[in-house]
Structure formats: C-alpha cells, structure tokens
Design a protein around this motif. Structure first.
Motif, short mmCIF file in Angstrom:
data_model
loop_
_atom_site.label_atom_id
_atom_site.label_comp_id
_atom_site.label_asym_id
_atom_site.label_seq_id
_atom_site.Cartn_x
_atom_site.Cartn_y
_atom_site.Cartn_z
N THR A 117 -1.64 5.10 -1.25
CA THR A 117 -0.91 5.34 -0.45
C THR A 117 -0.68 6.27 0.77
O THR A 117 -1.07 6.17 1.74
N SER A 137 2.38 -0.78 -4.40
CA SER A 137 2.63 -2.10 -3.42
C SER A 137 3.95 -3.44 -3.75
O SER A 137 4.32 -3.46 -3.29
N THR A 141 7.85 -4.30 -3.45
CA THR A 141 7.78 -6.34 -2.60
C THR A 141 9.13 -6.57 -2.68
O THR A 141 8.63 -7.42 -2.23
N SER A 158 1.76 -5.89 1.21
CA SER A 158 1.35 -5.71 0.21
C SER A 158 -0.50 -4.95 0.91
O SER A 158 -0.31 -3.56 1.07
N THR A 161 -1.34 -0.85 2.30
CA THR A 161 -1.75 1.03 1.30
C THR A 161 -2.61 -0.41 1.19
O THR A 161 -3.57 0.13 0.51
N HIS A 162 -2.24 -1.10 -0.16
CA HIS A 162 -3.18 -1.74 -1.01
C HIS A 162 -3.17 -3.36 -0.50
O HIS A 162 -2.64 -4.93 -0.74
N CYS A 171 1.41 -8.65 -5.52
CA CYS A 171 3.10 -9.21 -4.85
C CYS A 171 3.11 -10.28 -4.71
O CYS A 171 4.49 -10.64 -5.13
#
Length: 286
Positions: A117, A137, A141, A158, A161-162, A171
């Motif tokens: 992050t 993430s 969510t 998501s 960052t991911h 997610c």
C-alpha cells in the motif's frame, strides 16, 4: 447512528437476523473484529488466548482501537457516499492518500500500513508483482458488496494498490460471497453457490488454515471462521486466535459475521468499548 444493543442484552446471539443486513452491520462487524485483533498482531498461534476486547499489546493502543483495515474501508465508504453511490477509483485513491498523509479516517492517527500500500500510494500506481498479493485490498472491500458494482469495478478498486490478478479476483470473490450472505444464504450454502471454496471448507482442521498476510489465506481463514462457528463472538475470537495477521483476519471475518448476525449479535461490551464511532457513522452510505 446505529443503535448498539443495550447492556442488558445477551452477549452473543446466534439466531438469524429478522431484517436485511446493512452496510452498518458489516462495518461495525469489521471494526470490532479489527479492534479485537490489534493487540495480538504478529503473535504466533498458540502463544496467546484472546477472550475479549483488550488494549495495548502489539501496537500499544487503547482497547477498542481499529487499524488501517477499517480506516481504508471507511475511505471507500466515504467516497461512495460523496459520489452519490458511484465507485470512482480516482476519488478513492485521493481518500487513501488523505488517510496516509493526514490520518483521515482514523481514531487518533495512522499506526499500521502495509508495504504494498505504501509503494502504491507513493508511486501513484497499483502494484502488480507476484509478491504484491498481501491482504491490503481485501480488508477494505466489504463496502462494495452494498454498492451497485460489477466484478470489474471491484477489481479496479483493488488495483488502486493491489493490481495482481490474484488480489483483484480475491476481492471480487469476497464481494460475491458477502452478497449471497446479504441475500439470506447461510454461510455454508453461500459456499455451495460458487467461489474458490466449497462447503468442505467447514471440515478442514485448524492446522490447515493459514493466517498470514497472503490474500487467499486471509479470505479462506475468514470464511473458515464463519462456517465453523455459530455466533459473531465465536467467529471473531477464532479468527484472532489463529495468530499472525490477527487484525486483518478478524476484520474480514468480522465484516462477514456482521452481515450474518447483524450489529445486534455483536457483544454489547465490545461495541461499547469500540472507539471512533462518530468517524464510522460519518462515512456510511445508505
């Protein structure tokens, strides 16, 4: 404001809710689970035994303090609220930056943040390497389960960052599972409706459940805690006592348990001890 149970109410409730679960149920479920896990983060399974809300420990915070898991979920909530129900990844990113830089959406300042992050927020792009599949993430969510979004929308949030497909898919699977719970499916039946796990998950022994930071391990552990218990309290304590990434496992499990049992099923003393309720209430969308 969502009204917590009275102090004279039973500490746990296993009966099915009599109303449709709301975002507040999920967020309070997450925040309480997060706060229960904060004092034990990084501690090995079997080295402690959590029985209720306590403070200090790993981060030396007062009892009832939630972490980055809930702060980032609240940032997502606030963005959807301010964008009139729309999911705008650019706006969500700005709110993540406000959290990271200025401590927005926290009880009394940021004290925990994942490496992926940090890299994503400082570089301006989502991280998509094989080793960028932490649970950072997934933990934020749950608000998307209550919004009019597609799996692609969830993946885009998501990816702020991911951005690796393992994370974005996890997610989306989490949101799909949560929506089945919202619709009234039991935790076991909701597994039978699809997703990465089957009802056989309930038969897996604790030794096979990993509770570190890998996104798929967290998703599996959280659902395992839900399908192997009958109350909110038992679910969350099981999640915390798995050890390692205790706050995130309990936050993800707590959001799901909040949907299943609603805020009425959260022990009254845990809700009373929860800090930052005005921050939570200010971010909820209806």
């Amino acid at each position: 404001m969502t009204t917590p149970p009275s102090s004279s109410a039973p500490s746990t409730m296993s009966a099915a809710p009599t109303r449709t679960p709301t975002l507040a149920d999920a967020i309070y479920g997450q925040a309480v689970g997060d706060a229960l896990g904060v004092p034990y983060e990084f501690r090995a399974r079997g080295s402690f035994h959590a029985t209720g809300m306590t403070g200090h420990g790993s981060h030396n915070k007062p009892a009832g303090t939630w972490s980055d898991d809930t702060s980032m979920a609240l940032a997502v909530c606030d963005s959807i609220r301010r964008c009139d129900g729309r999911v705008d990844p650019a706006d969500i990113r700005r709110r993540f930056e406000d959290w990271y830089e200025y401590g927005e959406y926290t009880v009394d300042g940021l004290f925990d943040i994942g490496t992926t992050t940090v890299h994503a927020l400082t570089s301006g792009r989502g991280m998509d390497g094989e080793y960028d599949n932490g649970n950072g993430s997934l933990m934020r969510t749950i608000p998307l389960a209550f919004a009019a979004v597609t799996r692609a929308d969830v993946a885009a949030v998501s990816a702020i960052t991911h951005a690796h497909p393992i994370s974005t898919t996890a997610c989306a699977d989490y949101v799909d599972y949560a929506r089945r719970l919202i619709a009234g499916r039991t935790p076991i039946d909701a597994l039978a409706d699809g997703g990465p796990f089957t009802p056989d998950l309930a038969d897996e022994p604790e030794e096979s459940i990993r509770s570190g930071g890998f996104v798929l391990d967290t998703l599996k552990a959280a659902i395992w805690c839900l399908v192997t218990t009958d109350t909110y309290a038992d679910c969350i304590l099981r999640a915390v006592n798995l050890g390692s990434d205790t706050d995130t496992t309990a936050a993800v499990a707590g959001a799901l348990a909040g949907i299943v049992y609603t805020v009425d099923g959260i022990p009254a003393d845990w809700l009373a001890a929860l800090r930052g309720k005005p921050v939570i209430e200010s971010c909820l969308f209806r």
